[in-house]
Write an enzyme that holds these catalytic residues in place. Structure first.
Site, mmCIF file in Angstrom:
data_model
loop_
_atom_site.group_PDB
_atom_site.id
_atom_site.type_symbol
_atom_site.label_atom_id
_atom_site.label_comp_id
_atom_site.label_asym_id
_atom_site.label_seq_id
_atom_site.Cartn_x
_atom_site.Cartn_y
_atom_site.Cartn_z
ATOM 1 N N ARG A 44 57.747 -26.027 41.746
ATOM 2 C CA ARG A 44 58.178 -26.773 40.508
ATOM 3 C C ARG A 44 57.904 -25.688 39.113
ATOM 4 O O ARG A 44 57.206 -24.840 39.304
ATOM 5 C CB ARG A 44 57.273 -27.977 40.524
ATOM 6 N N ASN A 103 55.281 -31.905 32.880
ATOM 7 C CA ASN A 103 54.042 -31.889 33.350
ATOM 8 C C ASN A 103 53.661 -30.732 33.322
ATOM 9 O O ASN A 103 54.020 -29.677 33.912
ATOM 10 C CB ASN A 103 54.149 -32.360 34.807
ATOM 11 N N GLU A 104 52.369 -30.750 32.620
ATOM 12 C CA GLU A 104 51.644 -29.382 32.517
ATOM 13 C C GLU A 104 52.361 -28.250 32.419
ATOM 14 O O GLU A 104 52.687 -27.200 32.978
ATOM 15 C CB GLU A 104 50.858 -29.112 33.858
ATOM 16 N N GLU A 132 45.140 -37.331 34.494
ATOM 17 C CA GLU A 132 44.905 -37.214 36.005
ATOM 18 C C GLU A 132 43.434 -36.677 36.368
ATOM 19 O O GLU A 132 42.997 -36.191 35.413
ATOM 20 C CB GLU A 132 45.912 -35.975 36.452
ATOM 21 N N TRP A 188 43.861 -27.118 46.310
ATOM 22 C CA TRP A 188 44.278 -25.848 45.686
ATOM 23 C C TRP A 188 43.432 -24.947 45.531
ATOM 24 O O TRP A 188 43.562 -23.706 45.087
ATOM 25 C CB TRP A 188 45.358 -25.975 44.338
ATOM 26 N N GLU A 233 51.322 -30.900 49.220
ATOM 27 C CA GLU A 233 49.791 -31.481 48.545
ATOM 28 C C GLU A 233 49.427 -32.458 49.558
ATOM 29 O O GLU A 233 48.470 -33.250 49.257
ATOM 30 C CB GLU A 233 49.914 -31.895 47.186
ATOM 31 N N GLN A 234 49.596 -31.951 50.746
ATOM 32 C CA GLN A 234 49.122 -32.933 51.950
ATOM 33 C C GLN A 234 47.723 -33.308 52.142
ATOM 34 O O GLN A 234 47.149 -34.302 52.441
ATOM 35 C CB GLN A 234 49.698 -32.552 53.447
ATOM 36 N N HIS A 262 45.817 -32.866 49.571
ATOM 37 C CA HIS A 262 44.823 -33.379 48.622
ATOM 38 C C HIS A 262 44.276 -34.922 48.569
ATOM 39 O O HIS A 262 44.635 -35.640 49.261
ATOM 40 C CB HIS A 262 45.879 -33.514 47.324
HETATM 41 C C1 GLA Z 1 48.221 -30.884 38.874
HETATM 42 C C2 GLA Z 1 49.442 -31.766 38.706
HETATM 43 C C3 GLA Z 1 49.926 -32.792 39.990
HETATM 44 C C4 GLA Z 1 49.079 -32.452 40.887
HETATM 45 C C5 GLA Z 1 47.609 -32.121 40.759
HETATM 46 C C6 GLA Z 1 47.065 -31.649 41.783
HETATM 47 O O1 GLA Z 1 47.455 -31.296 37.586
HETATM 48 O O2 GLA Z 1 49.917 -32.131 37.422
HETATM 49 O O3 GLA Z 1 51.048 -33.036 39.962
HETATM 50 O O4 GLA Z 1 49.655 -31.319 41.425
HETATM 51 O O5 GLA Z 1 47.685 -30.949 39.947
HETATM 52 O O6 GLA Z 1 45.669 -31.322 41.701
#
Ligand code: GLA
Length: 663
Positions: free
Chosen positions: A105, A143-144, A300, A308, A348-349, A351
């Site tokens: 992404r 997103n970010e 979040e 990660w 992200e399984q 997480h």
């Molecule tokens: C980021 C993303 C989320 C997710 C988290 C996992 O902050 O914005 O979509 O991937 O990390 O920690």
């Protein structure tokens, strides 16, 4: 509405039966907001120009039926495969000229005007449908933001952007102005055409080029964001706000600039490996509050563990509650967990989530439930309450970029140096704002302002700092202050340029240190034998300046020279700290200055990793300790979470929280 509690939910779980089950559990956990759709482009626009929004509308309706409001994400961080196949030129290019692949992404090139058009189309569809929707309370764009592209189109856009920045007296693009500001005769860098200007894809470029490129990336994201903002605002009902979620101290772009155009600042709070450090996390909360100088959202946060980090350890039981309260005490109006339920496949399984693949709660779910019980008790008390700080630390992305590119000592990490100052205040439960170095300082009630450092300085910054000090404020300047101008060019006067008269000193010379240098600090009769490490400056005091510390014998140059000075300026004081001091000496000096400035902690004498935070009239006390601890109270308080009346002492369980009001 009180403080919001919520989670992120993705369309991979979409079917009505599952969604109803999820919503029921969300409700039972006390969640009142759900964030959806931020990576759902492939499900929203399954093929080019064909949109499928009915499922999303149904998801929103069901959320509302269960009493949950929706934050809608625009899906532009995850362009679908049909798009990147049809238009590979929208993919980002890295420093080595390699195009990003599909399947991850943020693989887009933010400077691509084609990509912007494709984004505009999907955002318009979403905004038309959900802008007027009462059930959607706000929007998150993308997103970010993080990816930087070194593509040909990025290079052209950079060159064009520079033409608006370097102009002659009549406002026409002027290469001569750029060449002069960048000192391009050096190493024969002189440009005779805008098209020759490179992107800094390699190390060790011209400092001006590096700084301008970071600023350009910021402008590129601003433009990308503005396009979406304008579309959403065209359809949004009154009251719908727009944010984007950031990553704490990440410095890929200038967050102050990006936030100018948003309604709300928000960030994603993760610990990764290790445990909660209230001060380190507190700095990111305070930073985010400073983007718009008002309350913010934690969009979040970590439901136990991430996937990660080098070691994805689970937070201790109770730790996430302390983590949430550390944010709420610093002005967070919402805490949302990422994410609600595990996706069966995808990157992200492993997480953390609140709900397992079988749809039943994981142990962490109980923790969120407990937090919601807290919020039911005190949400109203804290609702609408903001933070008032007497101390402000100035922060500048330009400074961080400039120093990062030329550390001069490999251990000169500008963020570590910054936190070395922040910790002296936040670590003693002194409420601290983190604001832009360009932020106006009046009308905020600051007693103490700290530039750690104010590295790049121009007339506007200098004037505001001088005004603050002359009107009775205490101003602290650290090493590397007043070294550079807005082009990342050395000032022609000695540091701290433009502030020499206010500081009553100048920097004679600076030294990267192989070994610590001894110094002696004298504060009102008390002497402390300390050290400077990594970086030390030989300060030359001017008339009327007090020397608070001098170096002992070290490299000959520094021996006996001034290391810390204090200078009365108007009704206030300006201090210059000429070395990266050891922790103990730094704490003593900052404590002494705070006292002189009349700055008070919320509660004094707290144990390590316990914080007392004032939000409105309430004091939020948070412990991030694994063992119980006691603290003494200066008066009678009632803990609003337990209802207990506290006379002189508060006992906190491991990771305990109390919300105190005077009784
Ligand atoms: C980021 C993303 C989320 C997710 C988290 C996992 O902050 O914005 O979509 O991937 O990390 O920690």
């Amino acid at each position: 509405m009180g403080i919001r509690l919520g989670a992120a939910w993705y369309p991979e779980h979409w079917d009505e039966v599952t969604w109803r089950q999820d919503l029921k559990l969300m409700r039972e956990a006390g969640l009142n907001v759900v964030r959806i759709a931020e990576f759902a482009w492939a499900d929203i626009e399954p093929s080019e120009g064909h949109f499928a929004l009915d499922w999303l509308e149904r998801a929103v309706s069901l959320a509302a039926e269960h009493g949950l409001d929706v934050v809608m994400g625009t899906p532009t961080a995850a362009p679908p495969a049909w798009l990147t196949q049809a238009y590979p030129e929208v993919l980002a290019v890295d420093e080595h000229g390699r195009r990003a692949q599909h399947g991850k992404r943020c693989h887009y090139d933010v400077t691509s005007s084609l990509y912007q058009k494709l984004c505009a189309r999907v955002v318009e569809e979403l905004a038309r449908r959900f802008g007027p929707d009462e059930r959607v309370i706000g929007w998150q764009i993308d997103n970010e933001y993080n990816r930087v592209s070194f593509s040909e189109q990025a290079r052209r856009a950079f060159q064009e952007w520079l033409q608006g920045l370097y102009v002659d007296d009549e406002g026409r693009p002027s290469l001569a102005a750029l060449n002069s500001a960048w000192t391009t005769s050096y190493w024969s860098q002189k440009y005779t055409s805008w098209s020759q200007i490179p992107l800094p894809a390699e190390q060790n470029h011209n400092p001006a080029l590096i700084l301008r490129f970071h600023q350009f990336v910021t402008e590129a994201y601003c433009r990308f964001q503005r396009l979406q903002l304008e579309i959403i605002r065209r359809y949004a009902r009154p009251g719908q706000w727009i944010t984007s979620n950031f990553m704490g101290f990440f410095h890929g772009f200038d967050h102050y600039r990006i936030c100018e155009e948003l309604d709300l600042a928000s960030w994603d709070h993760y610990i990764g490996t290790g445990h909660l450090d209230l001060v380190r996390a507190g700095a990111a909360h305070d930073l985010t509050r400073g983007f718009k100088r008002r309350n913010f959202w934690v969009m979040e946060t970590q439901p136990g563990c991430v996937n990660w980090a080098p070691i994805n350890n689970m937070l201790d039981r109770g730790e996430a509650r302390a983590m949430a309260w550390n944010g709420i005490g610093r002005g967070a109006d919402a805490v949302l967990y990422w994410q609600w339920r595990s996706a069966l496949n995808g990157q992200e399984q492993y997480h953390g989530t609140l709900v397992a693949p079988d749809g039943t709660p994981r142990p962490f779910y109980q923790e969120v439930k407990r937090l919601s019980e807290d919020l039911q008790k005190v949400g109203d008390l804290l609702d609408g309450q903001t933070i008032r700080a007497e101390v402000a630390l100035l922060h500048s992305y330009d400074d961080r970029w400039a120093i990062e590119a030329q550390r001069h000592h490999r251990d000169f990490d500008p963020l570590a140096h910054y936190l070395h100052y922040y910790r002296c205040f936040a670590g003693r439960s002194i409420m601290t704002d983190i604001i832009s170095s360009r932020a106006p300082l009046s009308d905020h009630g600051y007693k103490l302002v700290i530039g750690a450092p104010v590295h790049i300085i121009d007339e506007a910054i200098a004037a505001e700092l001088k005004r603050f000090a002359s009107e009775g404020g205490h101003l602290v300047l650290s090493i590397r202050s007043g070294f550079k101008d807005a082009h990342n060019r050395l000032h022609q006067s000695r540091p701290p340029a433009l502030l020499q008269d206010a500081a009553g000193m100048y920097v004679e010379e600076y030294y990267a240190l192989l070994e610590p240098v001894p110094l002696r600090l004298e504060l009102g009769g008390q002497a402390i034998e300390g050290q400077g490490q990594i970086w030390a400056e030989w300060l030359t005091p001017l008339e009327g300046t007090q020397v608070l510390a001098r170096y002992g014998s070290s490299n000959g140059w520094l021996d006996g020279q001034a290391a810390v000075t204090a200078h009365p300026y108007g009704a206030g004081w300006v201090y210059y700290v000429g070395a990266w001091l050891d922790e103990r000496t730094q704490a003593a000096l900052m404590g002494w200055i705070a006292e002189r400035a009349g700055v008070r902690p919320v509660l004094a004498g707290l144990p390590e990793n316990v914080a007392a935070l004032r939000r409105g009239d309430a004091i939020v006390v948070v412990s991030a300790r694994r063992e119980r601890c006691q603290l003494s109270l200066p008066g009678r308080y009632r803990d609003q979470l337990t209802g207990r009346l506290l006379e002189v002492e508060l006992e906190l369980e491991p990771y305990g929280v109390a919300v105190l009001v005077p009784a």
